[in-house]
Design a protein around this motif. Structure first.
Motif, PDB file in Angstrom:
ATOM      1  N   TYR A 101       0.775  -1.338  -0.101  1.00  0.00           N
ATOM      2  CA  TYR A 101       0.141   0.286  -0.295  1.00  0.00           C
ATOM      3  C   TYR A 101       1.357   1.202  -0.237  1.00  0.00           C
ATOM      4  N   PRO A 102       0.703   2.154  -0.985  1.00  0.00           N
ATOM      5  CA  PRO A 102       1.707   3.187  -0.682  1.00  0.00           C
ATOM      6  C   PRO A 102       1.259   3.921  -0.283  1.00  0.00           C
ATOM      7  N   PHE A 103       2.096   4.868   0.587  1.00  0.00           N
ATOM      8  CA  PHE A 103       1.398   6.268   1.327  1.00  0.00           C
ATOM      9  C   PHE A 103       2.654   7.143   0.905  1.00  0.00           C
ATOM     10  N   HIS A 104       2.040   8.841   0.992  1.00  0.00           N
ATOM     11  CA  HIS A 104       2.781  10.232   0.887  1.00  0.00           C
ATOM     12  C   HIS A 104       2.420  11.087   1.922  1.00  0.00           C
ATOM     13  N   CYS A 105       2.602  11.718   2.222  1.00  0.00           N
ATOM     14  CA  CYS A 105       2.576  13.057   2.739  1.00  0.00           C
ATOM     15  C   CYS A 105       1.761  14.162   2.500  1.00  0.00           C
ATOM     16  N   SER A 106       0.615  14.271   2.508  1.00  0.00           N
ATOM     17  CA  SER A 106      -0.344  15.539   1.374  1.00  0.00           C
ATOM     18  C   SER A 106       0.041  16.409   1.354  1.00  0.00           C
ATOM     19  N   ILE A 107       1.371  17.139   3.020  1.00  0.00           N
ATOM     20  CA  ILE A 107       1.585  18.505   2.748  1.00  0.00           C
ATOM     21  C   ILE A 107       3.247  18.331   1.656  1.00  0.00           C
ATOM     22  N   HIS A 108       3.291  17.350   1.485  1.00  0.00           N
ATOM     23  CA  HIS A 108       5.064  16.934   0.621  1.00  0.00           C
ATOM     24  C   HIS A 108       4.681  16.174  -0.836  1.00  0.00           C
ATOM     25  N   PRO A 109       3.548  15.740  -1.246  1.00  0.00           N
ATOM     26  CA  PRO A 109       3.287  15.189  -1.856  1.00  0.00           C
ATOM     27  C   PRO A 109       4.434  14.077  -2.380  1.00  0.00           C
ATOM     28  N   PHE A 110       6.358  14.762  -2.672  1.00  0.00           N
ATOM     29  CA  PHE A 110       7.208  14.072  -3.032  1.00  0.00           C
ATOM     30  C   PHE A 110       7.322  13.352  -2.202  1.00  0.00           C
ATOM     31  N   MET A 111       6.691  13.370  -0.892  1.00  0.00           N
ATOM     32  CA  MET A 111       7.638  12.489   0.194  1.00  0.00           C
ATOM     33  C   MET A 111       7.287  10.720  -0.312  1.00  0.00           C
ATOM     34  N   LYS A 112       7.036  10.102  -0.378  1.00  0.00           N
ATOM     35  CA  LYS A 112       6.562   8.629  -0.353  1.00  0.00           C
ATOM     36  C   LYS A 112       7.382   7.856   0.025  1.00  0.00           C
ATOM     37  N   GLY A 113       6.188   6.747   0.479  1.00  0.00           N
ATOM     38  CA  GLY A 113       7.058   5.166   0.971  1.00  0.00           C
ATOM     39  C   GLY A 113       5.512   4.156   0.537  1.00  0.00           C
ATOM     40  N   THR A 114       5.859   3.268   1.132  1.00  0.00           N
ATOM     41  CA  THR A 114       4.758   1.798   0.784  1.00  0.00           C
ATOM     42  C   THR A 114       4.781   1.473   2.958  1.00  0.00           C
ATOM     43  N   LEU A 115       3.860   0.556   2.695  1.00  0.00           N
ATOM     44  CA  LEU A 115       3.549  -0.091   3.318  1.00  0.00           C
ATOM     45  C   LEU A 115       2.980  -1.601   3.597  1.00  0.00           C
ATOM     46  N   HIS A 116       3.961  -2.708   3.630  1.00  0.00           N
ATOM     47  CA  HIS A 116       3.705  -4.074   3.271  1.00  0.00           C
ATOM     48  C   HIS A 116       3.165  -4.838   3.969  1.00  0.00           C
ATOM     49  N   VAL A 117       2.028  -5.735   3.960  1.00  0.00           N
ATOM     50  CA  VAL A 117       1.535  -6.133   4.545  1.00  0.00           C
ATOM     51  C   VAL A 117       1.163  -7.308   4.348  1.00  0.00           C
ATOM     52  N   THR A 118       1.792  -8.502   5.607  1.00  0.00           N
ATOM     53  CA  THR A 118       2.340  -9.530   5.249  1.00  0.00           C
ATOM     54  C   THR A 118       1.067 -10.878   5.308  1.00  0.00           C
ATOM     55  N   ALA A 119       0.997 -11.607   4.500  1.00  0.00           N
ATOM     56  CA  ALA A 119      -0.082 -13.049   5.062  1.00  0.00           C
ATOM     57  C   ALA A 119      -0.146 -13.465   6.658  1.00  0.00           C
ATOM     58  N   ASN A 120       0.093 -13.474   7.515  1.00  0.00           N
ATOM     59  CA  ASN A 120       0.026 -13.483   8.867  1.00  0.00           C
ATOM     60  C   ASN A 120      -0.912 -12.299   9.484  1.00  0.00           C
ATOM     61  N   GLY A 121      -1.435 -12.853  10.621  1.00  0.00           N
ATOM     62  CA  GLY A 121      -2.224 -11.813  11.152  1.00  0.00           C
ATOM     63  C   GLY A 121      -3.604 -12.444  10.651  1.00  0.00           C
ATOM     64  N   THR A 122      -4.583 -11.755  11.367  1.00  0.00           N
ATOM     65  CA  THR A 122      -5.707 -11.628  11.050  1.00  0.00           C
ATOM     66  C   THR A 122      -6.519  -9.976  10.955  1.00  0.00           C
ATOM     67  N   PRO A 123      -7.302  -9.189   9.634  1.00  0.00           N
ATOM     68  CA  PRO A 123      -7.279  -8.442  10.181  1.00  0.00           C
ATOM     69  C   PRO A 123      -8.428  -7.961  10.847  1.00  0.00           C
ATOM     70  N   LYS A 124      -8.648  -6.453  11.434  1.00  0.00           N
ATOM     71  CA  LYS A 124      -9.795  -6.262  12.088  1.00  0.00           C
ATOM     72  C   LYS A 124     -11.188  -6.544  10.836  1.00  0.00           C
ATOM     73  N   THR A 125     -11.975  -6.641  11.512  1.00  0.00           N
ATOM     74  CA  THR A 125     -13.155  -6.417  11.078  1.00  0.00           C
ATOM     75  C   THR A 125     -13.904  -5.174  11.023  1.00  0.00           C
ATOM     76  N   ARG A 126     -14.438  -4.349  10.643  1.00  0.00           N
ATOM     77  CA  ARG A 126     -15.625  -3.495   9.428  1.00  0.00           C
ATOM     78  C   ARG A 126     -16.307  -4.121  10.611  1.00  0.00           C
ATOM     79  N   THR A 127     -17.004  -2.554  11.560  1.00  0.00           N
ATOM     80  CA  THR A 127     -18.478  -2.680  12.368  1.00  0.00           C
ATOM     81  C   THR A 127     -18.895  -1.515  11.713  1.00  0.00           C
ATOM     82  N   PRO A 128     -19.686  -1.629  11.969  1.00  0.00           N
ATOM     83  CA  PRO A 128     -21.628  -0.060  12.249  1.00  0.00           C
ATOM     84  C   PRO A 128     -20.867   1.103  12.931  1.00  0.00           C
TER      85      PRO A 128
END
Length: 241
Positions: A101-128
């Motif tokens: 998942y790429p990300f950036h700084c909205s104030i300085h869009p040239f600042m960029k990075g990537t968040l890597h999510v592995t197959a381990n664990g369990t994502p939190k479930t969405r709720t109302p």
């Protein structure tokens, strides 16, 4: 004495630049101005992420490149804008599934990075309470509301308007009860099953009106959403005497 002074200086420096305890991983901006020191961050599904602004020269944030869909206007995750030296949560990462998942700084869009999510664990479930648009679920909840009270004296005795909420799936109800332009009561209620009775707390103006009225035509309006942020509405009216 020189050794003690040096040791004290190291302790102070360590305290200033130590990674925060908040979160399972940390995205850091600075100390080099206008850069992410950690452009690549890896977490397991369901884990949290903190954002630390160690850039003493500017404000920064973390904003996901990806949104919920065309025109949705909501990013998958992000942090608040952080002052220099401040740390806060990157909200929404705990719901992410395996991927990059790429990300950036909205104030300085040239600042960029990537968040890597592995197959381990369990994502939190969405709720109302924490909804997000889901293209696989486009059906709004079938929501209905009713007013249980019939007498003004009962509302005053219970210091609130009693209501019954029904839905075909877990949903959040934002409720407002009015008589004309006067708001009598309001509240937010989450229904985790199919039905729930609740009490909406009276407003100050609502109490004043009920104390002096012989009868009141009450209209209850509900704005409803499910975990996929599908939205519905419901209403009911009743005359209290």
């Amino acid at each position: 004495m020189r050794r003690l002074a040096t040791g004290a200086a190291l302790v102070v420096a360590g305290a200033l630049w130590a990674a925060p305890a908040l979160g399972s991983a940390t995205i850091t901006a600075g100390p080099t101005p206008d850069t992410f020191a950690t452009p690549e961050v890896t977490i397991d599904q369901g884990q949290n992420v903190a954002f630390q602004n160690s850039d003493q020269t500017a404000f920064h944030d973390v904003t996901a490149d990806q949104t919920a869909g065309a025109g949705a206007g909501r990013t998958l995750f992000g942090s608040a804008t952080m002052d220099p030296g401040k740390t806060g949560a990157v909200k929404g990462v705990e719901f992410l599934t395996t991927g990059d998942y790429p990300f950036h700084c909205s104030i300085h869009p040239f600042m960029k990075g990537t968040l890597h999510v592995t197959a381990n664990g369990t994502p939190k479930t969405r709720t109302p309470e924490n909804p997000f648009p889901n293209p696989k679920d486009a059906v709004p909840p079938d929501a209905r509301v009713s007013i249980l009270d019939s007498r003004i004296s009962g509302v005053l005795f219970h210091t609130g308007v009693r209501v019954r909420l029904k839905t075909d799936e877990p949903a959040r109800f934002k409720l407002t009860a009015k008589s004309g332009k006067t708001q009598i009561a309001a509240g937010t209620v989450v229904v985790k099953g199919k039905k729930r009775d609740a009490k909406l707390r009276l407003t100050k103006k609502g109490k004043q009106l009920l104390f002096t009225a012989n009868s009141v035509k009450l209209k209850l309006v509900a704005k409803v959403n499910d975990a996929a942020d599908n939205r519905a509405s419901a209403s009911a009216t009743r005359v209290l005497r």
